[in-house]
Design an enzyme around this catalytic site. Structure first.
Site, short mmCIF file in Angstrom:
data_model
loop_
_atom_site.label_atom_id
_atom_site.label_comp_id
_atom_site.label_asym_id
_atom_site.label_seq_id
_atom_site.Cartn_x
_atom_site.Cartn_y
_atom_site.Cartn_z
N CYS A 99 -4.17 20.41 55.17
CA CYS A 99 -4.52 21.70 54.77
C CYS A 99 -4.15 21.44 53.25
CB CYS A 99 -3.77 22.63 55.20
SG CYS A 99 -3.93 24.26 54.59
N ASP A 111 31.48 44.90 6.16
CA ASP A 111 30.38 43.72 6.10
C ASP A 111 30.57 43.07 4.72
OD1 ASP A 111 30.02 44.39 8.59
OD2 ASP A 111 27.90 45.34 8.27
N TYR A 122 35.03 36.25 33.05
CA TYR A 122 35.64 37.06 34.22
C TYR A 122 36.29 35.84 35.27
CZ TYR A 122 31.10 35.36 36.05
OH TYR A 122 29.82 34.50 36.21
N SER A 141 27.74 31.02 44.12
CA SER A 141 27.19 32.26 44.27
C SER A 141 28.05 33.08 45.25
CB SER A 141 25.75 32.06 44.65
OG SER A 141 25.72 31.47 45.79
N ARG A 192 24.45 27.79 34.59
CA ARG A 192 24.83 27.69 35.92
C ARG A 192 24.35 26.65 36.60
NH1 ARG A 192 23.69 29.09 40.99
NH2 ARG A 192 25.64 29.34 42.29
N GLU A 241 35.29 44.41 39.39
CA GLU A 241 34.76 44.31 38.21
C GLU A 241 33.31 44.59 38.36
OE1 GLU A 241 35.80 40.24 36.31
OE2 GLU A 241 37.12 40.29 38.25
N VAL A 276 32.80 42.36 2.61
CA VAL A 276 34.15 41.72 2.55
C VAL A 276 33.78 40.46 3.41
CG1 VAL A 276 36.64 41.51 2.82
CG2 VAL A 276 35.53 43.71 1.91
N TYR A 277 33.40 40.71 4.70
CA TYR A 277 33.33 39.60 5.30
C TYR A 277 32.42 38.51 4.88
CZ TYR A 277 32.25 36.86 9.78
OH TYR A 277 32.11 35.69 10.47
N CYS A 329 -7.85 26.41 54.76
CA CYS A 329 -8.66 25.12 55.27
C CYS A 329 -9.48 25.54 56.38
CB CYS A 329 -7.77 24.19 55.66
SG CYS A 329 -6.70 24.50 57.22
N LYS A 336 26.22 45.28 46.32
CA LYS A 336 25.25 45.78 45.70
C LYS A 336 24.84 47.17 45.79
CE LYS A 336 23.71 41.67 44.02
NZ LYS A 336 22.30 41.24 44.04
N CYS A 365 -6.94 29.66 58.96
CA CYS A 365 -6.12 29.66 57.66
C CYS A 365 -7.09 29.95 56.53
CB CYS A 365 -5.71 28.19 57.63
SG CYS A 365 -5.01 27.57 55.95
N LYS A 371 29.27 44.37 38.16
CA LYS A 371 28.48 42.99 38.20
C LYS A 371 27.50 43.01 37.09
CE LYS A 371 25.83 40.28 41.39
NZ LYS A 371 24.64 39.80 40.69
N ASP A 407 24.32 42.04 34.83
CA ASP A 407 22.95 41.74 34.97
C ASP A 407 22.79 40.71 33.80
OD1 ASP A 407 20.83 41.42 36.74
OD2 ASP A 407 19.80 43.13 36.25
N CYS A 460 -0.20 27.54 59.75
CA CYS A 460 -1.23 26.44 59.95
C CYS A 460 -0.79 25.42 60.29
CB CYS A 460 -1.92 26.44 58.42
SG CYS A 460 -3.23 25.08 58.25
#
Length: 679
Positions: A440, A36, A230, A85, A141, A118, A38-39, A420, A323, A417, A120, A122, A435
């Site tokens: 309403c 780190d 991906y 999707s 997206r 691959e 040197v960087y 209302c 899933k 309802c 998925k 999250d 309703c």
């Protein structure tokens, strides 16, 4: 200004190469070769040289990852290639059905359908655009067709290269991937927020999405987002998806060559049996990963087969997300509330003792409808099993009858309802209780919130609380009434000053430039989502054409089924709705995509005819394109440069040299508010 000699130019190039290589080894390969210290030393040397010779600063320089100034807002951008999707499979039988369906479509193909699996991740999907090897745009997206441009934030993600590691990069490269937070980083962020007294993030996905929408890129950099690539597209003029490799697997390897981080746990499978074994293995092992994953993405490997299979209205046919089974947990039902939506549907919701489920705290779960409650035999005080998978709303799936208290009371759906007081009905063939009182307040408020939402008319500043006040005080009885609101009326509401009221009136006026497809979606017709609205308006270019169309003609639109077609047909044949359309047309809304603004120009007075405008800086509520359309609708002309022929310069925040030139020439300056008073 002192010009850099050849030696300095060469040193700057060398430093950039060393730093880019070091970042790739550290953030992508996880195998650093320099310390780190040197960087930092090399980075400071480059920084000093660039400060001395600012003309040599390039967008791909490691010093340009974090912007100096926070953004004032994010701009909406159209994706060059849509982000679809994925369809979901929740068991292996559904995976087999997907495979059989794809094999039927590709029955004449000579390609062997191998598969790429691959994990998925999250996180939050990103679309990256490179031109001549340099990162020029990063976007969220969004709805798949339009996202938000967040390039400055994307540059802070160290595993995303600012420059592709190719000697002769293609003119344009499009990359798709997932930005995410590791579990350790997420935990540290929440610890810091807790110490600072800030609200905690519910899960790593929400934290990643919220981080990407920070206006200050310095905050984004501090949170240390990561990225897995991906998908790769190398657009060609005659073919947007022409790429040099022949398979998805080769694409992933090419992404690695370009300098991207690709998930190391991917696998090439020769048949569905190997796919299923992969899914079974990671169902257990995923709990040992340093990041969250809720499934497996399976893609047909040959790109020629992908092209042959194509897309449905929503999903690619050549990919699917498997899933993992939903997380389930027991808890107690404290009470049941009933919500009324904008279509009048009554939805019972169980109020629960809080539980941790799939990484989030759950306090409420849907009970769906009257039939589901009857099936569950739900009582207040019952212990129930609540399930949540991925982004699915938590739901009650089972009542543990053996734990029911003796004093538990059966829950019954209301006959009237709750908003209302009118009698509710359960239409023939539907499980939903509704309703049907168009007056309403819940239906009205739901309609207003939907109309103002981002995917519809996108009216900033109008949220749930303001809508409730507008409806309660009867200032607004339909969406058309929004366009009659005045600053004075809004100022009569709680916590509403003149400045806020003016911004809202301006935002409402700006929504008149939204296209016909958004207006159709905003009307809130049952079953008509934003994608369906886009498809319908591509076929029926004006509202008159749609009103005159039969249900069969509407159903003839690709992707529109009989239920949607009948819903649209019935809606436009109601006199009350036709009256609403006329009111909105008279207010200046767009109902014609073929003539665009010409119809509006005939309705509006040409008060700005012959006037030339220039817009500079960021306006408070209007996007630049919206302000431009409003001026053009009233007969004015908008140009990019200030000259003696310019009549007005519209000035926003951070106005540049155009403002100074206008002042020098004595040209009239307008604020956004003053501009809108001209119409």
């Amino acid at each position: 200004m002192v010009e850099a000699n050849l030696e300095i130019q060469q040193r700057i190039k060398e430093l950039r190469g060393l730093l880019q290589k070091a970042s790739y080894e550290y953030y992508v390969l996880d195998a650093p070769t320099i310390s780190d210290a040197v960087y930092d030393q090399l980075y400071r040397e480059l920084q000093d040289l660039e400060q001395q010779y600012p003309t040599l600063i390039t967008p791909d320089s490691p010093t340009q990852r974090v912007g100096e100034k926070p953004a004032t807002q994010f701009q909406s951008v159209q994706h060059n290639i849509s982000l679809y999707s994925l369809d979901n499979a929740f068991n292996f039988n559904e995976l087999k059905t997907w495979q059989e369906r794809s094999q039927k479509i590709a029955v004449n193909s000579s390609e062997i359908p191998t598969y790429v699996c691959e994990l998925k991740i999250d996180g939050s999907a990103l679309a990256l655009t490179y031109e001549n090897g340099i990162l020029v745009r990063g976007a969220t997206r969004g709805d798949g067709m339009t996202g938000e441009e967040i390039t400055q934030n994307v540059k802070t993600i160290r595993s995303i290269p600012l420059k592709l590691a190719l000697e002769n990069p293609p003119p344009v490269v499009e990359v798709r991937g997932e930005a995410f937070l590791s579990l350790n980083t997420f935990e540290k962020i929440n610890q810091d927020r807790k110490k600072a007294g800030d609200a905690l993030f519910a899960n790593p996905r929400n934290a990643a999405a919220g981080t990407l929408r920070q206006l200050d890129s310095k905050i984004v950099a501090q949170r240390k987002l990561d990225f897995f690539a991906y998908t790769l597209y190398i657009p060609q003029p005659d073919n947007l998806e022409a790429i040099p490799s022949q398979t998805q697997w080769e694409n992933l390897e090419l992404l690695q060559t370009m300098g991207f981080k690709v998930n190391p746990n991917r696998q090439l499978c020769s048949n569905l049996e190997e796919v299923i074994k992969y899914c079974e293995y990671w169902d257990q092992e995923r709990h040992n990963l340093p990041y969250m994953t809720d499934g497996v993405v399976i893609k047909i490997n040959p790109l020629s087969l992908q092209k042959q299979l194509g897309f449905t209205q929503k999903f690619p046919r050549w990919a699917i997300a498997y899933k993992y089974p939903a997380e389930e947990s027991p808890t107690e039902v404290k009470s049941v509330t009933v919500q009324v939506g904008r279509t009048g549907a009554l939805t019972p919701v169980a109020e629960l003792n809080p539980i941790l489920l799939a990484g989030t705290t759950v306090q409420r779960a849907t009970l769906h409808n009257r039939d589901r409650i009857k099936e569950l035999d739900l009582h207040i005080g019952d212990t129930v099993i609540v399930r949540k998978a991925g982004e699915i709303i938590p739901e009650v799936v089972k009542v543990l009858l053996e734990l029911r208290p003796k004093d538990a009371k059966r829950f019954e759906m209301p006959s009237h309802c709750p908003e209302c007081g009118q009698l509710v009905v359960q239409p023939m063939g539907e499980a939903v209780t509704r309703c049907i009182n168009e007056s309403c307040p819940a239906i009205l408020q739901g309609s207003l919130i939907h109309w103002c939402s981002r995917d519809a008319l996108d009216i900033n500043g109008i949220g749930d609380k303001l809508v409730q006040q507008l409806a309660t005080k009867k200032l607004v009885n339909s969406v058309a009434d929004l366009y009659q609101l005045t600053v004075e009326q809004l100022m009569s509401l709680d916590r509403m000053g003149e400045k806020s009221a003016t911004k809202i009136v301006n935002a409402i006026a700006a929504s008149k430039t939204q296209p016909w497809s958004r207006v159709l979606y905003g009307l809130g017709i049952r079953h008509v989502g934003s994608v369906n609205a886009e498809l319908i308006t591509q076929k029926f270019k004006s509202v008159e054409q749609l009103i005159q169309a039969s249900a069969t003609e509407i159903e003839g639109v690709y992707g529109i089924g009989p239920e949607i077609a009948d819903s649209v047909y019935q809606w436009f044949n109601l006199p009350a709705n036709q009256n609403l359309i006329e009111r909105l047309k008279n207010a200046g809304l767009q109902f014609d995509s073929s003539q665009k603004i010409e119809d509006n120009q005939t309705r509006q007075s040409q008060s700005l005819a012959g006037k030339t405008f220039v817009i500079t800086g960021t306006l408070p509520t209007l996007k630049r394109d919206e302000a431009k359309k409003l001026i053009q609708n009233a007969g004015g002309k908008v140009t990019d440069s200030v000259s003696k022929k310019t009549d007005y310069v519209v000035v926003g925040e951070e106005a540049g040299s155009k403002l100074k030139k206008a002042q020098d020439l004595g040209i009239t300056l307008l604020s956004e508010e003053q501009l809108l008073t001209l119409f």
